[in-house]
Every structure is written in structure tokens, then in C-alpha cells.
Design a protein around this motif. Structure first.
Motif, PDB file in Angstrom:
ATOM      1  N   SER A   3       0.867  -1.172   0.000  1.00  0.00           N
ATOM      2  CA  SER A   3       0.000   0.000   0.000  1.00  0.00           C
ATOM      3  C   SER A   3       0.905   1.224   0.000  1.00  0.00           C
ATOM      4  CB  SER A   3      -0.895  -0.001   1.235  1.00  0.00           C
ATOM      5  OG  SER A   3      -1.829   1.048   1.155  1.00  0.00           O
ATOM      6  N   TYR A   4       0.501   2.221  -0.759  1.00  0.00           N
ATOM      7  CA  TYR A   4       1.334   3.411  -0.915  1.00  0.00           C
ATOM      8  C   TYR A   4       0.590   4.664  -0.483  1.00  0.00           C
ATOM      9  CZ  TYR A   4       4.179   0.266  -3.688  1.00  0.00           C
ATOM     10  OH  TYR A   4       4.944  -0.797  -4.098  1.00  0.00           O
ATOM     11  N   ASN A   5       1.358   5.683  -0.099  1.00  0.00           N
ATOM     12  CA  ASN A   5       0.798   6.992   0.207  1.00  0.00           C
ATOM     13  C   ASN A   5       0.752   7.786  -1.085  1.00  0.00           C
ATOM     14  OD1 ASN A   5       0.501   6.679   3.045  1.00  0.00           O
ATOM     15  ND2 ASN A   5       2.702   6.916   3.253  1.00  0.00           N
ATOM     16  N   VAL A   6      -0.443   8.240  -1.451  1.00  0.00           N
ATOM     17  CA  VAL A   6      -0.627   9.022  -2.669  1.00  0.00           C
ATOM     18  C   VAL A   6      -1.108  10.409  -2.258  1.00  0.00           C
ATOM     19  CG1 VAL A   6      -1.846   9.207  -4.864  1.00  0.00           C
ATOM     20  CG2 VAL A   6      -1.203   6.937  -3.989  1.00  0.00           C
ATOM     21  N   LYS A   7      -0.262  11.406  -2.494  1.00  0.00           N
ATOM     22  CA  LYS A   7      -0.628  12.797  -2.204  1.00  0.00           C
ATOM     23  C   LYS A   7      -1.401  13.323  -3.407  1.00  0.00           C
ATOM     24  CE  LYS A   7       1.317  17.306  -0.986  1.00  0.00           C
ATOM     25  NZ  LYS A   7       0.604  17.602   0.235  1.00  0.00           N
ATOM     26  N   ILE A   8      -2.572  13.863  -3.148  1.00  0.00           N
ATOM     27  CA  ILE A   8      -3.439  14.391  -4.203  1.00  0.00           C
ATOM     28  C   ILE A   8      -3.596  15.891  -3.980  1.00  0.00           C
ATOM     29  CG2 ILE A   8      -5.762  14.317  -5.182  1.00  0.00           C
ATOM     30  CD1 ILE A   8      -5.890  11.394  -4.315  1.00  0.00           C
ATOM     31  N   THR A   9      -3.246  16.675  -5.015  1.00  0.00           N
ATOM     32  CA  THR A   9      -3.363  18.127  -4.917  1.00  0.00           C
ATOM     33  C   THR A   9      -4.039  18.672  -6.167  1.00  0.00           C
ATOM     34  OG1 THR A   9      -1.168  18.426  -5.894  1.00  0.00           O
ATOM     35  CG2 THR A   9      -1.275  18.373  -3.497  1.00  0.00           C
ATOM     36  N   GLY A  10      -4.639  19.854  -6.042  1.00  0.00           N
ATOM     37  CA  GLY A  10      -5.263  20.522  -7.179  1.00  0.00           C
ATOM     38  C   GLY A  10      -6.711  20.848  -6.936  1.00  0.00           C
ATOM     39  N   GLU A  11      -7.165  22.007  -7.433  1.00  0.00           N
ATOM     40  CA  GLU A  11      -8.575  22.419  -7.340  1.00  0.00           C
ATOM     41  C   GLU A  11      -9.109  22.329  -5.908  1.00  0.00           C
ATOM     42  OE1 GLU A  11     -10.858  23.367 -10.058  1.00  0.00           O
ATOM     43  OE2 GLU A  11      -8.974  23.632 -11.103  1.00  0.00           O
ATOM     44  N   ALA A  29      -9.393   7.098  -3.659  1.00  0.00           N
ATOM     45  CA  ALA A  29      -9.726   8.464  -3.254  1.00  0.00           C
ATOM     46  C   ALA A  29     -11.207   8.565  -2.885  1.00  0.00           C
ATOM     47  CB  ALA A  29      -9.377   9.445  -4.366  1.00  0.00           C
ATOM     48  N   GLU A  30     -12.065   7.993  -3.724  1.00  0.00           N
ATOM     49  CA  GLU A  30     -13.503   8.045  -3.447  1.00  0.00           C
ATOM     50  C   GLU A  30     -13.845   7.345  -2.138  1.00  0.00           C
ATOM     51  OE1 GLU A  30     -15.829   8.476  -7.640  1.00  0.00           O
ATOM     52  OE2 GLU A  30     -15.388   6.449  -6.974  1.00  0.00           O
ATOM     53  N   GLU A  31     -13.230   6.196  -1.901  1.00  0.00           N
ATOM     54  CA  GLU A  31     -13.490   5.461  -0.660  1.00  0.00           C
ATOM     55  C   GLU A  31     -13.092   6.273   0.562  1.00  0.00           C
ATOM     56  OE1 GLU A  31     -11.694   1.602  -0.606  1.00  0.00           O
ATOM     57  OE2 GLU A  31     -13.043   0.808  -2.146  1.00  0.00           O
ATOM     58  N   GLN A  32     -12.120   7.173   0.378  1.00  0.00           N
ATOM     59  CA  GLN A  32     -11.633   7.981   1.490  1.00  0.00           C
ATOM     60  C   GLN A  32     -12.224   9.386   1.483  1.00  0.00           C
ATOM     61  OE1 GLN A  32      -7.299   7.137   2.186  1.00  0.00           O
ATOM     62  NE2 GLN A  32      -7.668   5.519   0.679  1.00  0.00           N
ATOM     63  N   GLY A  33     -13.320   9.571   0.737  1.00  0.00           N
ATOM     64  CA  GLY A  33     -14.078  10.817   0.777  1.00  0.00           C
ATOM     65  C   GLY A  33     -13.557  11.946  -0.079  1.00  0.00           C
ATOM     66  N   ILE A  34     -12.666  11.645  -1.026  1.00  0.00           N
ATOM     67  CA  ILE A  34     -12.115  12.672  -1.907  1.00  0.00           C
ATOM     68  C   ILE A  34     -12.894  12.648  -3.224  1.00  0.00           C
ATOM     69  CG2 ILE A  34     -10.041  13.601  -3.005  1.00  0.00           C
ATOM     70  CD1 ILE A  34      -9.863  13.235   0.081  1.00  0.00           C
ATOM     71  N   ASP A  35     -13.446  13.778  -3.604  1.00  0.00           N
ATOM     72  CA  ASP A  35     -14.241  13.884  -4.825  1.00  0.00           C
ATOM     73  C   ASP A  35     -13.357  14.361  -5.968  1.00  0.00           C
ATOM     74  OD1 ASP A  35     -16.455  13.902  -6.493  1.00  0.00           O
ATOM     75  OD2 ASP A  35     -17.041  15.936  -5.915  1.00  0.00           O
ATOM     76  N   LEU A  36     -13.059  13.460  -6.901  1.00  0.00           N
ATOM     77  CA  LEU A  36     -12.233  13.794  -8.065  1.00  0.00           C
ATOM     78  C   LEU A  36     -13.058  13.648  -9.341  1.00  0.00           C
ATOM     79  CD1 LEU A  36      -8.917  11.927  -7.162  1.00  0.00           C
ATOM     80  CD2 LEU A  36      -9.448  14.355  -6.877  1.00  0.00           C
ATOM     81  N   PRO A  37     -12.678  14.361 -10.402  1.00  0.00           N
ATOM     82  CA  PRO A  37     -13.433  14.253 -11.657  1.00  0.00           C
ATOM     83  C   PRO A  37     -13.218  12.899 -12.334  1.00  0.00           C
ATOM     84  CG  PRO A  37     -11.499  15.647 -11.960  1.00  0.00           C
ATOM     85  CD  PRO A  37     -11.570  15.318 -10.503  1.00  0.00           C
ATOM     86  N   GLU A  87       2.900  11.609  -5.779  1.00  0.00           N
ATOM     87  CA  GLU A  87       2.061  12.804  -5.722  1.00  0.00           C
ATOM     88  C   GLU A  87       1.451  13.017  -7.093  1.00  0.00           C
ATOM     89  OE1 GLU A  87       2.157  17.630  -4.900  1.00  0.00           O
ATOM     90  OE2 GLU A  87       3.881  16.407  -4.301  1.00  0.00           O
ATOM     91  N   ILE A  88       0.144  13.266  -7.117  1.00  0.00           N
ATOM     92  CA  ILE A  88      -0.574  13.494  -8.363  1.00  0.00           C
ATOM     93  C   ILE A  88      -1.306  14.831  -8.283  1.00  0.00           C
ATOM     94  CG2 ILE A  88      -2.400  12.668  -9.900  1.00  0.00           C
ATOM     95  CD1 ILE A  88      -1.725   9.808  -8.952  1.00  0.00           C
ATOM     96  N   LEU A  89      -1.041  15.674  -9.264  1.00  0.00           N
ATOM     97  CA  LEU A  89      -1.773  16.933  -9.412  1.00  0.00           C
ATOM     98  C   LEU A  89      -3.014  16.609 -10.239  1.00  0.00           C
ATOM     99  CD1 LEU A  89      -1.923  20.038  -9.136  1.00  0.00           C
ATOM    100  CD2 LEU A  89      -0.559  20.177 -11.234  1.00  0.00           C
TER     101      LEU A  89
END
Length: 97
Positions: A3-11, A29-37, A87-89
Motif C-alpha cells: 500500500s502506498y501513500n498518494v498525495k493528491i493536490t489541485g482544485e 480516493a472516493e473510498e476515502q471521501g475525496i471527490d475527483l473528476p 504525488e498526483i496533481l
């Protein structure tokens, strides 16, 4: 299974999620409550496009990005597995064109 740590940034998003190496970044991300397009969830469009800032991913399931775009760091989060901490922008669809 790693399992990896993924930093999500942007908007307005700036968070780090835990993502198993057998789960797509978008799904984790969705499972952890992050709303991405997203749209197709099949790697066949550009709605979920992001850019890898650091680390590595496996997006071999995608069929939309060309070699140049991949070489420039673009990623489709709906079909991207992390292969290291990264890390993903996000929200980079317009930057593709």
C-alpha cells in the motif's frame, strides 16, 4: 499486497490517501471521501487526467493518452495503480490540450 501513500493536490484538494497497489487511485480516493473528476472509468477519456509530480504509477490499462502525454507525466487516475509513494496533481484535463 503493498500500500502506498498518494498525495493528491489541485482544485482545492491537498491530502494524502492510502492506496493499495491493486486499487485504482480514483477508487481509493472516493473510498476515502475525496471527490475527483471522472467520466468513463475505463481509461478511454481525459476527464480524470492528472499529472504525476513524483513517484511512479502503472496505467497500462489506459487507452487514451499518447506516448508524448505519458512522457510528460500525465495520468488517468481511473486506471492508475500506484507502484511507489507518489504525488498526483489532479484536474489536469485542460492541460492535455
Amino acid at each position: 499486497m503493498a500500500s502506498y501513500n498518494v498525495k493528491i493536490t489541485g482544485e482545492g484538494v491537498d491530502t494524502t490517501i492510502s492506496c493499495p497497489d491493486d486499487q485504482y487511485v480514483l477508487d481509493a480516493a472516493e473510498e476515502q471521501g475525496i471527490d475527483l473528476p471522472y467520466s468513463c472509468r475505463a481509461g478511454a477519456c481525459s476527464t480524470c487526467a492528472g499529472k504525476v509530480v513524483s513517484g511512479t504509477i502503472d496505467q497500462s490499462d489506459q487507452s487514451f493518452l499518447d506516448d508524448s502525454q505519458i512522457g510528460n507525466g500525465f495520468v488517468l487516475t481511473c486506471v492508475a495503480y500506484p507502484t511507489s509513494d507518489c504525488e498526483i496533481l489532479t484536474h489536469q484535463e485542460e492541460a492535455l490540450y
